[in-house]
Design an enzyme around this catalytic site. Sequence first.
Site, PDB file in Angstrom:
ATOM      1  N   GLY A   1       0.832  -1.198   0.000  1.00  0.00           N
ATOM      2  CA  GLY A   1       0.000   0.000   0.000  1.00  0.00           C
ATOM      3  C   GLY A   1       0.862   1.240   0.000  1.00  0.00           C
ATOM      4  O   GLY A   1       2.092   1.177   0.132  1.00  0.00           O
TER       5      GLY A   1
ATOM      6  N   GLY B   1       2.259   5.320   4.708  1.00  0.00           N
ATOM      7  CA  GLY B   1       1.383   5.921   5.705  1.00  0.00           C
ATOM      8  C   GLY B   1       0.022   5.280   5.840  1.00  0.00           C
ATOM      9  O   GLY B   1      -0.801   5.753   6.632  1.00  0.00           O
ATOM     10  N   THR B   2      -0.234   4.199   5.107  1.00  0.00           N
ATOM     11  CA  THR B   2      -1.554   3.573   5.194  1.00  0.00           C
ATOM     12  C   THR B   2      -1.699   2.661   6.403  1.00  0.00           C
ATOM     13  O   THR B   2      -2.801   2.180   6.678  1.00  0.00           O
ATOM     14  CB  THR B   2      -1.850   2.770   3.916  1.00  0.00           C
ATOM     15  OG1 THR B   2      -0.727   1.941   3.602  1.00  0.00           O
ATOM     16  CG2 THR B   2      -2.116   3.710   2.747  1.00  0.00           C
TER      17      THR B   2
ATOM     18  N   LYS C   1       0.671  -0.136   7.386  1.00  0.00           N
ATOM     19  CA  LYS C   1       1.106  -1.529   7.210  1.00  0.00           C
ATOM     20  C   LYS C   1       1.824  -2.049   8.454  1.00  0.00           C
ATOM     21  O   LYS C   1       1.523  -3.148   8.943  1.00  0.00           O
ATOM     22  CB  LYS C   1       2.019  -1.626   5.976  1.00  0.00           C
ATOM     23  CG  LYS C   1       1.349  -1.197   4.676  1.00  0.00           C
ATOM     24  CD  LYS C   1       2.271  -1.379   3.489  1.00  0.00           C
ATOM     25  CE  LYS C   1       3.411  -0.377   3.502  1.00  0.00           C
ATOM     26  NZ  LYS C   1       2.955   1.017   3.361  1.00  0.00           N
ATOM     27  N   THR C   2       2.768  -1.270   8.966  1.00  0.00           N
ATOM     28  CA  THR C   2       3.504  -1.706  10.156  1.00  0.00           C
ATOM     29  C   THR C   2       2.585  -1.795  11.368  1.00  0.00           C
ATOM     30  O   THR C   2       2.668  -2.739  12.160  1.00  0.00           O
ATOM     31  CB  THR C   2       4.660  -0.734  10.441  1.00  0.00           C
ATOM     32  OG1 THR C   2       5.493  -0.637   9.289  1.00  0.00           O
ATOM     33  CG2 THR C   2       5.482  -1.206  11.624  1.00  0.00           C
TER      34      THR C   2
ATOM     35  N   HIS D   1      -3.370  35.645 -11.266  1.00  0.00           N
ATOM     36  CA  HIS D   1      -2.969  34.261 -11.535  1.00  0.00           C
ATOM     37  C   HIS D   1      -3.909  33.284 -10.810  1.00  0.00           C
ATOM     38  O   HIS D   1      -4.432  32.340 -11.424  1.00  0.00           O
ATOM     39  CB  HIS D   1      -1.524  34.050 -11.063  1.00  0.00           C
ATOM     40  CG  HIS D   1      -0.971  32.699 -11.359  1.00  0.00           C
ATOM     41  ND1 HIS D   1      -0.084  32.459 -12.376  1.00  0.00           N
ATOM     42  CD2 HIS D   1      -1.178  31.484 -10.764  1.00  0.00           C
ATOM     43  CE1 HIS D   1       0.227  31.178 -12.404  1.00  0.00           C
ATOM     44  NE2 HIS D   1      -0.421  30.564 -11.418  1.00  0.00           N
ATOM     45  N   GLU D   2      -4.119  33.511  -9.516  1.00  0.00           N
ATOM     46  CA  GLU D   2      -5.000  32.616  -8.753  1.00  0.00           C
ATOM     47  C   GLU D   2      -6.454  32.773  -9.172  1.00  0.00           C
ATOM     48  O   GLU D   2      -7.211  31.795  -9.179  1.00  0.00           O
ATOM     49  CB  GLU D   2      -4.840  32.872  -7.254  1.00  0.00           C
ATOM     50  CG  GLU D   2      -3.425  32.723  -6.716  1.00  0.00           C
ATOM     51  CD  GLU D   2      -2.807  31.380  -7.047  1.00  0.00           C
ATOM     52  OE1 GLU D   2      -3.559  30.400  -7.215  1.00  0.00           O
ATOM     53  OE2 GLU D   2      -1.568  31.308  -7.153  1.00  0.00           O
TER      54      GLU D   2
ATOM     55  N   ASP E   1       2.652  24.759 -12.265  1.00  0.00           N
ATOM     56  CA  ASP E   1       1.506  24.457 -13.125  1.00  0.00           C
ATOM     57  C   ASP E   1       1.954  23.714 -14.375  1.00  0.00           C
ATOM     58  O   ASP E   1       1.309  22.747 -14.809  1.00  0.00           O
ATOM     59  CB  ASP E   1       0.795  25.749 -13.537  1.00  0.00           C
ATOM     60  CG  ASP E   1       0.284  26.535 -12.337  1.00  0.00           C
ATOM     61  OD1 ASP E   1       0.050  25.899 -11.285  1.00  0.00           O
ATOM     62  OD2 ASP E   1       0.140  27.757 -12.453  1.00  0.00           O
TER      63      ASP E   1
END
Length: 648
Positions: free
Chosen positions: A231, A234-235, A237-238, A453-454, A529
Amino acid sequence: MRGQDRPVSDKPTRTGDRQKPRRLDRRSVAVFLGLLLLNYLIVSQLFGTAENPRVTIPYQPTFLGQVADGNVATITAKGATIDGTFEKAVRYPDAEATATTDFSTEVPEFADSAELDRLLRENGVEVIAKPTTSETPLWQTFLMYFGPTLLFFGLWIWLMRRAGAAGGGMFSFGRAKPTQYEPTKERVSFDDIAGIDEAEQELAEVVEFLRDPTKYRKLGARIPRGVLLSGLPGTGKTLLARAVAGEAGVPFFSMSASEFVEMIVGVGASRVRDLFDQAKKAAPSIVFVDEIDAIGRSRGSGVFSGANDEREQTLNQILTEMDGFDASTGVIVLAATNRPDVLDPALLRPGRFDRRVTINPPDKGGREHILRVHTRSIPLAPDVDLDALAATTVGMVGADLANLANEAALLAARREHELVHMDDFSDALERILLGAERKIMLTGADRRRTAYHEAGHALVGMLTRGADPVRKISIIPRTTSLGVTVSAPESDRLNYDKRRLLARLEVATAGRAAEEVVFGDETTGAENDIRQATQLARSMVGRFGMSDEIGFVSVLPQDGDGWAMNGAAQVSERTRQRIDDEVKRVVEEAHAEATRLLTENRSPLDAIAEALLREETLDQPQAYAAAGLAPPPEDESAPVAAALPVPR
């Protein structure tokens, strides 16, 4: 269960810490005695031998005769022993052939001391008397002769004991030193993880087997020898692997794959053998190898691969150990990786890692559950809505949400709040997504250009069908940008159609397009961008089959799988040129469409830019109100995109 009868510890320990200090063997004793003898001989040679050897002569007639002849210059008396020096060298037939001036003799007990004293006086012999006791204490003599050897050997014993207490140290490269978690009252369980229910169900059988193996054995069933957890980072697993050990109540041996590999060839294989030996002795137990792709990559795929490669020897040893498992040993191997696609096929065949569990990012319900787990110890204010917070954290995994809860608590502490409020969570999320604010002063021209721009990103996102709704616009300088526009879907989206991807391209190019429409020139502000648009267009053309020119074929590798180096020859030069041309066409068409929309809607563009110059930050209602547009309705049927900001 056997695992519950073991002594427990609140902290993880290295199994090597329990080894007894090594005892000295016969070889060590022999070396010690040899060093003592060598030390004695060296010291004797350096300090115990005079420059001229002293010859022993008879007291009568030689010594008395030489005194009477006036050939004795000085004597030193120490008890009955007399050491002296002749005026002229004397040669003795019964002594060495060479003549000498240094002599030694013994005075008999019956000799007349008064007569000897008179004879010495008459011949002018210088007499020196020394006490019969030793001038040097015995302990000093002992240290002079044997001290260096004792010091060296003592240091050697100390190093060996330190090596044994620390798991072998420099004397045992081949010993594995895994972190061992014993089952304790504070153990990690399935209650401590959330959002990955499917993975928990997959591992329930493993837990059940470790708890009651006879239930399966009497039916002839064999539990999987290995379970591969894969995965995104950070999902969890450990954490899931530790929860399996905690639920089963068995010892848990954890090592990172990189800890097996050393510069010395053969160390990795030796450590693998030692790790599995330790696990078998503690069975039933779990062996967890984190980041197994560090040693489990497909053999022969590397540039510097070879039969004697240390990494391949380590992998071969793991394969051998897993093949040698007896189903009755009760040892199960769990491994985690972010890249299951690069693992060697021999690892993934039945009998090795029989079961593969994929841990996906959590959905909205999973994120809410994870937030509840990570906020159990955080005092929350009544206005905190975890359901709403889960809806705004699209794409975040367990580690991200844990970090969000911690950042919110830190922010509340800095603000001296007694409870953590929703504003703390919102500001912490903004800090994580957009970065920390930069205390810099922009010129009026730079602020105005950044605002347009934003505003370009935001307006094209509002006007384009299939684009994600605009959530926030800001021209406050952040970590790596001067402004940011955040767009996020209403719900998790697992699939994208071509129209949505083209909409994202148009939004990405809209910032540069707004600068061109309003100011007539270009700046470096669109660098990020351009990178995002290029990557997305290249994936559409080369991986997703969304180009009529290239067709329904995959001509580009997945990001980072190493195929670009070895697989470049699989794509012809002509095809690569067509890919580049098609990517350029797709991006230019998106840029042209964004320019058209902004040109035809110049008034809303100016309105959003002016609102940004006044307020600096606009949330969703303010942004749509400034543009004179109604916010989009929630599309619950829209299947998820990560809440990716479009930074300047």
